[in-house]
Scaffold this motif. Sequence first.
Motif, PDB file in Angstrom:
ATOM      1  N   VAL A 140      58.054  24.974   6.746  1.00 16.12           N
ATOM      2  CA  VAL A 140      56.795  25.054   6.011  1.00 16.12           C
ATOM      3  C   VAL A 140      56.638  26.375   5.289  1.00 16.12           C
ATOM      4  O   VAL A 140      56.310  26.418   4.101  1.00 16.12           O
ATOM      5  CB  VAL A 140      55.590  24.841   6.957  1.00 16.12           C
ATOM      6  N   VAL A 141      56.875  27.480   5.992  1.00 10.11           N
ATOM      7  CA  VAL A 141      56.648  28.804   5.408  1.00 10.11           C
ATOM      8  C   VAL A 141      57.938  29.629   5.434  1.00 10.11           C
ATOM      9  O   VAL A 141      58.902  29.279   6.119  1.00 10.11           O
ATOM     10  CB  VAL A 141      55.531  29.563   6.157  1.00 10.11           C
ATOM     11  N   VAL A 142      57.917  30.716   4.673  1.00  9.86           N
ATOM     12  CA  VAL A 142      59.064  31.619   4.601  1.00  9.86           C
ATOM     13  C   VAL A 142      59.038  32.551   5.806  1.00  9.86           C
ATOM     14  O   VAL A 142      58.044  33.232   6.057  1.00  9.86           O
ATOM     15  CB  VAL A 142      59.026  32.438   3.300  1.00  9.86           C
ATOM     16  N   THR A 143      60.128  32.594   6.561  1.00  8.15           N
ATOM     17  CA  THR A 143      60.226  33.440   7.752  1.00  8.15           C
ATOM     18  C   THR A 143      60.975  34.736   7.410  1.00  8.15           C
ATOM     19  O   THR A 143      61.632  34.835   6.364  1.00  8.15           O
ATOM     20  CB  THR A 143      60.981  32.709   8.867  1.00  8.15           C
ATOM     21  N   PRO A 144      60.904  35.744   8.299  1.00  7.92           N
ATOM     22  CA  PRO A 144      61.656  36.978   8.043  1.00  7.92           C
ATOM     23  C   PRO A 144      63.149  36.746   7.848  1.00  7.92           C
ATOM     24  O   PRO A 144      63.759  37.330   6.940  1.00  7.92           O
ATOM     25  CB  PRO A 144      61.365  37.814   9.297  1.00  7.92           C
ATOM     26  N   ASP A 145      63.768  35.912   8.665  1.00 13.99           N
ATOM     27  CA  ASP A 145      65.208  35.661   8.504  1.00 13.99           C
ATOM     28  C   ASP A 145      65.506  34.971   7.180  1.00 13.99           C
ATOM     29  O   ASP A 145      66.538  35.234   6.555  1.00 13.99           O
ATOM     30  CB  ASP A 145      65.731  34.805   9.662  1.00 13.99           C
ATOM     31  N   MET A 146      64.620  34.085   6.750  1.00 16.46           N
ATOM     32  CA  MET A 146      64.838  33.392   5.480  1.00 16.46           C
ATOM     33  C   MET A 146      64.736  34.368   4.311  1.00 16.46           C
ATOM     34  O   MET A 146      65.586  34.386   3.422  1.00 16.46           O
ATOM     35  CB  MET A 146      63.825  32.257   5.310  1.00 16.46           C
ATOM     36  N   HIS A 147      63.706  35.201   4.316  1.00 15.83           N
ATOM     37  CA  HIS A 147      63.520  36.087   3.162  1.00 15.83           C
ATOM     38  C   HIS A 147      64.489  37.262   3.176  1.00 15.83           C
ATOM     39  O   HIS A 147      64.834  37.781   2.113  1.00 15.83           O
ATOM     40  CB  HIS A 147      62.087  36.605   3.103  1.00 15.83           C
ATOM     41  N   ARG A 148      64.949  37.677   4.343  1.00 15.10           N
ATOM     42  CA  ARG A 148      65.871  38.812   4.405  1.00 15.10           C
ATOM     43  C   ARG A 148      67.140  38.544   3.594  1.00 15.10           C
ATOM     44  O   ARG A 148      67.724  39.469   3.026  1.00 15.10           O
ATOM     45  CB  ARG A 148      66.225  39.120   5.862  1.00 15.10           C
ATOM     46  N   VAL A 149      67.549  37.303   3.517  1.00 15.45           N
ATOM     47  CA  VAL A 149      68.713  36.940   2.702  1.00 15.45           C
ATOM     48  C   VAL A 149      68.517  37.415   1.257  1.00 15.45           C
ATOM     49  O   VAL A 149      69.448  37.875   0.602  1.00 15.45           O
ATOM     50  CB  VAL A 149      68.952  35.418   2.738  1.00 15.45           C
ATOM     51  N   SER A 206      69.737  40.942   0.371  1.00 18.06           N
ATOM     52  CA  SER A 206      71.152  41.258   0.535  1.00 18.06           C
ATOM     53  C   SER A 206      71.700  41.924  -0.721  1.00 18.06           C
ATOM     54  O   SER A 206      71.259  41.657  -1.836  1.00 18.06           O
ATOM     55  CB  SER A 206      71.933  39.966   0.814  1.00 18.06           C
ATOM     56  N   ILE A 207      72.692  42.788  -0.543  1.00 18.26           N
ATOM     57  CA  ILE A 207      73.347  43.425  -1.678  1.00 18.26           C
ATOM     58  C   ILE A 207      74.230  42.442  -2.431  1.00 18.26           C
ATOM     59  O   ILE A 207      74.584  42.670  -3.594  1.00 18.26           O
ATOM     60  CB  ILE A 207      74.178  44.645  -1.200  1.00 18.26           C
ATOM     61  N   GLU A 208      74.591  41.313  -1.783  1.00 19.63           N
ATOM     62  CA  GLU A 208      75.387  40.283  -2.439  1.00 19.63           C
ATOM     63  C   GLU A 208      74.531  39.566  -3.483  1.00 19.63           C
ATOM     64  O   GLU A 208      73.489  38.983  -3.149  1.00 19.63           O
ATOM     65  CB  GLU A 208      75.891  39.259  -1.413  1.00 19.63           C
ATOM     66  N   ARG A 209      74.953  39.572  -4.746  1.00 26.62           N
ATOM     67  CA  ARG A 209      74.086  39.093  -5.815  1.00 26.62           C
ATOM     68  C   ARG A 209      73.715  37.620  -5.679  1.00 26.62           C
ATOM     69  O   ARG A 209      72.595  37.220  -5.993  1.00 26.62           O
ATOM     70  CB  ARG A 209      74.749  39.345  -7.178  1.00 26.62           C
ATOM     71  N   ARG A 210      74.643  36.806  -5.202  1.00 24.09           N
ATOM     72  CA  ARG A 210      74.314  35.386  -5.014  1.00 24.09           C
ATOM     73  C   ARG A 210      73.169  35.235  -4.024  1.00 24.09           C
ATOM     74  O   ARG A 210      72.304  34.352  -4.179  1.00 24.09           O
ATOM     75  CB  ARG A 210      75.551  34.623  -4.527  1.00 24.09           C
ATOM     76  N   GLU A 211      73.140  36.068  -3.006  1.00 28.89           N
ATOM     77  CA  GLU A 211      72.081  36.003  -2.009  1.00 28.89           C
ATOM     78  C   GLU A 211      70.792  36.649  -2.519  1.00 28.89           C
ATOM     79  O   GLU A 211      69.691  36.179  -2.198  1.00 28.89           O
ATOM     80  CB  GLU A 211      72.554  36.659  -0.717  1.00 28.89           C
ATOM     81  N   THR A 212      70.923  37.710  -3.312  1.00 32.00           N
ATOM     82  CA  THR A 212      69.738  38.316  -3.934  1.00 32.00           C
ATOM     83  C   THR A 212      69.003  37.292  -4.791  1.00 32.00           C
ATOM     84  O   THR A 212      67.767  37.262  -4.824  1.00 32.00           O
ATOM     85  CB  THR A 212      70.136  39.516  -4.821  1.00 32.00           C
ATOM     86  N   ASP A 213      69.754  36.462  -5.499  1.00 29.85           N
ATOM     87  CA  ASP A 213      69.179  35.447  -6.376  1.00 29.85           C
ATOM     88  C   ASP A 213      68.971  34.130  -5.620  1.00 29.85           C
ATOM     89  O   ASP A 213      69.389  33.071  -6.062  1.00 29.85           O
ATOM     90  CB  ASP A 213      70.076  35.234  -7.601  1.00 29.85           C
ATOM     91  N   SER A 214      68.334  34.226  -4.463  1.00 33.93           N
ATOM     92  CA  SER A 214      68.019  33.041  -3.659  1.00 33.93           C
ATOM     93  C   SER A 214      66.739  33.322  -2.871  1.00 33.93           C
ATOM     94  O   SER A 214      66.239  34.450  -2.858  1.00 33.93           O
ATOM     95  CB  SER A 214      69.165  32.721  -2.685  1.00 33.93           C
ATOM     96  N   ASN A 215      66.203  32.283  -2.244  1.00 33.46           N
ATOM     97  CA  ASN A 215      65.062  32.437  -1.338  1.00 33.46           C
ATOM     98  C   ASN A 215      63.936  33.264  -1.962  1.00 33.46           C
ATOM     99  O   ASN A 215      63.514  34.286  -1.433  1.00 33.46           O
ATOM    100  CB  ASN A 215      65.522  33.054  -0.008  1.00 33.46           C
TER     101      ASN A 215
END
Length: 285
Positions: A193-202, A205-214
């Motif tokens: 339902v909502v965004v959690t700390p583990d979900m948003h921490r992605v 990330s310094i990895e650009r694919r992960e920066t451009d997500s969530n």
Amino acid sequence: MPAVLAHEPLIRLVAFLAILAAMAIAEIAAPRRRREIPRLVRWSNNLGLVIVDTLALRLAFPVLAVGVALSVDAHGFGLLNWLDVPEGMAIVIAFIVLDLAIYGQHVAFHAVPALWRVHRMHHADLEIDVTTGLRFHPIEILLSMAFKLAVVALIGAPAVAVLLFEVVLNAMAMFNHANLRLPEGIDRLLRLVVVTPDMHRVHHSIERRETDSNYGFNLSVWDRLFKTYIPQPKAGHDRMTIGLPLFRTRRDLWLDRMLIQPFRGNADAGASTPPPREREQHLSS
């Protein structure tokens, strides 16, 4: 006007301080990642930025989102007013539309080079905790408010819905940036339902694919719906590197350096034009 709106500033302040304190205590009780940088360095500058942002908003906008909502309601302007939607339904619809709008705005701040220059200061934090959720450049805060005012006016959002949305969004931004370890089962249920700390921490990330997500701050459905969801970081939460290839010294965490970051270095866009790989620098004092 509902009685609650007469106490808007107090409601905002109490909610802000309560969530900030609760998340700070939770981070001490159940930290997700080991802290390397003293809190005094990051917290003093990140919270100092909140003061700068607040002053900028007050100087630039004589009326903020709740005031605009009251005005459009008084004049019968906006889609929800034109359709004469019942108040309860209008509040729910306005909340959901505003959340979708913030998701879309966030995507745009990653995809447009000029906007990314401003937004990347949020990503340049070398650690992530509750204060990272408050770390936004004043230019981004002003652009975001202008966009929000336009959305509020166009849909004719009820003032109660706008106040509720802004309080919840601010609280959720602090919650999902918190350095907080939730039990795996609770995290799995909450992120339905909502965004959690583990979900948003992605997203940090310094990895650009992960920066451009969530990209979501509040409801998690948008990332799943628009295929921008990544469940976990490739390196794992304990080993992932937070931040950007640029601005990796502790001096870059100071308020004066944060304010000039949009004018330093090269601008790069979103996932469609990833920057060249750069070797991570060691943190320096």
